[in-house]
Design an enzyme around this catalytic site. Sequence first.
Site, PDB file in Angstrom:
ATOM      1  N   ASP A 150      -9.082 -45.103 -18.823  1.00 48.25           N
ATOM      2  CA  ASP A 150     -10.138 -44.089 -19.005  1.00 48.25           C
ATOM      3  C   ASP A 150      -9.663 -42.880 -19.807  1.00 48.25           C
ATOM      4  O   ASP A 150     -10.469 -42.013 -20.167  1.00 48.25           O
ATOM      5  CB  ASP A 150     -10.646 -43.589 -17.644  1.00 48.25           C
ATOM      6  CG  ASP A 150     -11.287 -44.701 -16.832  1.00 48.25           C
ATOM      7  OD1 ASP A 150     -11.363 -45.833 -17.330  1.00 48.25           O
ATOM      8  OD2 ASP A 150     -11.695 -44.427 -15.684  1.00 48.25           O
ATOM      9  N   HIS A 174      -1.125 -35.306 -10.366  1.00 46.57           N
ATOM     10  CA  HIS A 174      -2.008 -34.140 -10.457  1.00 46.57           C
ATOM     11  C   HIS A 174      -2.559 -33.944 -11.877  1.00 46.57           C
ATOM     12  O   HIS A 174      -3.766 -33.755 -12.080  1.00 46.57           O
ATOM     13  CB  HIS A 174      -1.239 -32.893  -9.999  1.00 46.57           C
ATOM     14  CG  HIS A 174      -2.072 -31.663  -9.848  1.00 46.57           C
ATOM     15  ND1 HIS A 174      -2.286 -30.779 -10.883  1.00 46.57           N
ATOM     16  CD2 HIS A 174      -2.729 -31.143  -8.783  1.00 46.57           C
ATOM     17  CE1 HIS A 174      -3.047 -29.780 -10.454  1.00 46.57           C
ATOM     18  NE2 HIS A 174      -3.332 -29.976  -9.183  1.00 46.57           N
ATOM     19  N   ASN A 265      -5.516 -22.036  -2.796  1.00 48.71           N
ATOM     20  CA  ASN A 265      -6.087 -22.790  -1.666  1.00 48.71           C
ATOM     21  C   ASN A 265      -5.723 -22.211  -0.298  1.00 48.71           C
ATOM     22  O   ASN A 265      -5.493 -22.947   0.646  1.00 48.71           O
ATOM     23  CB  ASN A 265      -5.597 -24.244  -1.728  1.00 48.71           C
ATOM     24  CG  ASN A 265      -5.975 -24.937  -3.015  1.00 48.71           C
ATOM     25  OD1 ASN A 265      -6.967 -24.580  -3.644  1.00 48.71           O
ATOM     26  ND2 ASN A 265      -5.198 -25.918  -3.416  1.00 48.71           N
ATOM     27  N   ALA A 276      -4.685 -16.611 -12.246  1.00 45.31           N
ATOM     28  CA  ALA A 276      -6.143 -16.436 -12.183  1.00 45.31           C
ATOM     29  C   ALA A 276      -6.531 -14.968 -12.015  1.00 45.31           C
ATOM     30  O   ALA A 276      -7.604 -14.551 -12.446  1.00 45.31           O
ATOM     31  CB  ALA A 276      -6.714 -17.267 -11.034  1.00 45.31           C
ATOM     32  N   VAL A 281      -8.243 -14.070 -17.841  1.00 42.55           N
ATOM     33  CA  VAL A 281      -8.337 -15.479 -17.454  1.00 42.55           C
ATOM     34  C   VAL A 281      -9.688 -15.757 -16.795  1.00 42.55           C
ATOM     35  O   VAL A 281     -10.223 -14.911 -16.083  1.00 42.55           O
ATOM     36  CB  VAL A 281      -7.187 -15.824 -16.478  1.00 42.55           C
ATOM     37  CG1 VAL A 281      -7.328 -17.224 -15.911  1.00 42.55           C
ATOM     38  CG2 VAL A 281      -5.834 -15.665 -17.167  1.00 42.55           C
ATOM     39  N   SER A 328      -7.671 -26.513  -8.050  1.00 43.58           N
ATOM     40  CA  SER A 328      -7.237 -27.210  -9.277  1.00 43.58           C
ATOM     41  C   SER A 328      -8.352 -28.076  -9.828  1.00 43.58           C
ATOM     42  O   SER A 328      -8.609 -28.111 -11.034  1.00 43.58           O
ATOM     43  CB  SER A 328      -6.058 -28.143  -8.961  1.00 43.58           C
ATOM     44  OG  SER A 328      -4.844 -27.474  -8.987  1.00 43.58           O
TER      45      SER A 328
END
Length: 388
Positions: A150, A174, A265, A276, A281, A328
């Site tokens: 894919d 990941h 998280n 972030a 950003v 993520s």
Amino acid sequence: MDIATFLHLLHEEIGLTKQSGKKHMIRFSSAKEYYACKSQLKRMRSRLSNLSKVRALDIIHAFSCTLRPDSKLKHSAGCPVIEEDTKVTVHQLIGSKPTIKRASAQSGSGSNTIPWGVNQIGAPEVWNKSLGLNVRVGVIDTGIDYNHPDLRNSISRGINLLNQSMLPFDDNGHGTHIAGTIAATGRQTGIIGVAPRSIIHPVKAFDHSGSAYVSDIIAGIDWCVNNDLDIINMSFGMKSYNRALEQAVLNAYYRGKVIVASSGNDGKRKTIDYPARFPQVVSVGATTRLGRIAPFSNRGKQIDIYAPGERVYSSWLHGKYNELSGTSMATAHVSGVIALMLSVKPLSPQQIKSVLRRCAIGINKRESKRWQPGHLNARRALRAARQV
């Protein structure tokens, strides 16, 4: 201290570094001083072999190399600033190991699988207007599975910053998962990503355990800027502020690169991770299948946009598929939508961020006079992008 003396000392220090050595960054106060030293270093490498272990980080005017924690260079008068490197981890929720599955139609067109997140943000509704054609996305992560059916049509040249003589093959999963959400082009039984005609440039900065040094990430940002990529996906984070990382982000932003990063998280309500947290950003939080903010997602005013991040189905190692949760995964959806936007209209990073914030769908039903971050929607984002 003159440049030649400094480089001789650096050569000696690297030679004394054994197992106790740690990665360090050597930062120069001016571009002029840095480029003069870099030029001299190139000339001296043939005679002083240890200098070949020094990596140049042009984007922040610094070098990266392994030194002893108590290196004498740190205390030498007239030397550039020397600081120990910091570790960063990917934003994947740690929990029970997800089941590896074959692709099966969760929803979709024919025998292809359109993962629930791609559907929820309305990407299939805009594929007749944009597929992200030729928009280049740098994924700074654990690498990519080059053989995944894919992803074969979505991958272009990348770099392995841990071993530059090797391709950026994924040994964690990941990075492959992130790439699938952004740009998978499943045929027959495969999955389809948000922007299936965008191009992924894998930048392997993270090792098999999902860990990286800040200097490797900076080298990755540098590579993305030098290769004129459009978007830089950074699905990772750290708690503490890092000036060198901020400088790299700023320099990429001023060169017109859209940087998208995950918020973390930890389920925190008022703070998010770096990078972030930097205002340049696009910061991303995660939502559940029901469109609510995921319990694990960091949240608050510092978030720009929320996107699907719970049990997200995407590509995995050895041609397989996997469900993962984390901010993520949400970040990959946002990078995909930005690719759809840039394919129809060239926009600056500031315009992209503004459009995403303005056209998001509200999450909280309670009336609020204050602006609050909302949920990603591809149709709204594309329409607003055209109107800029």
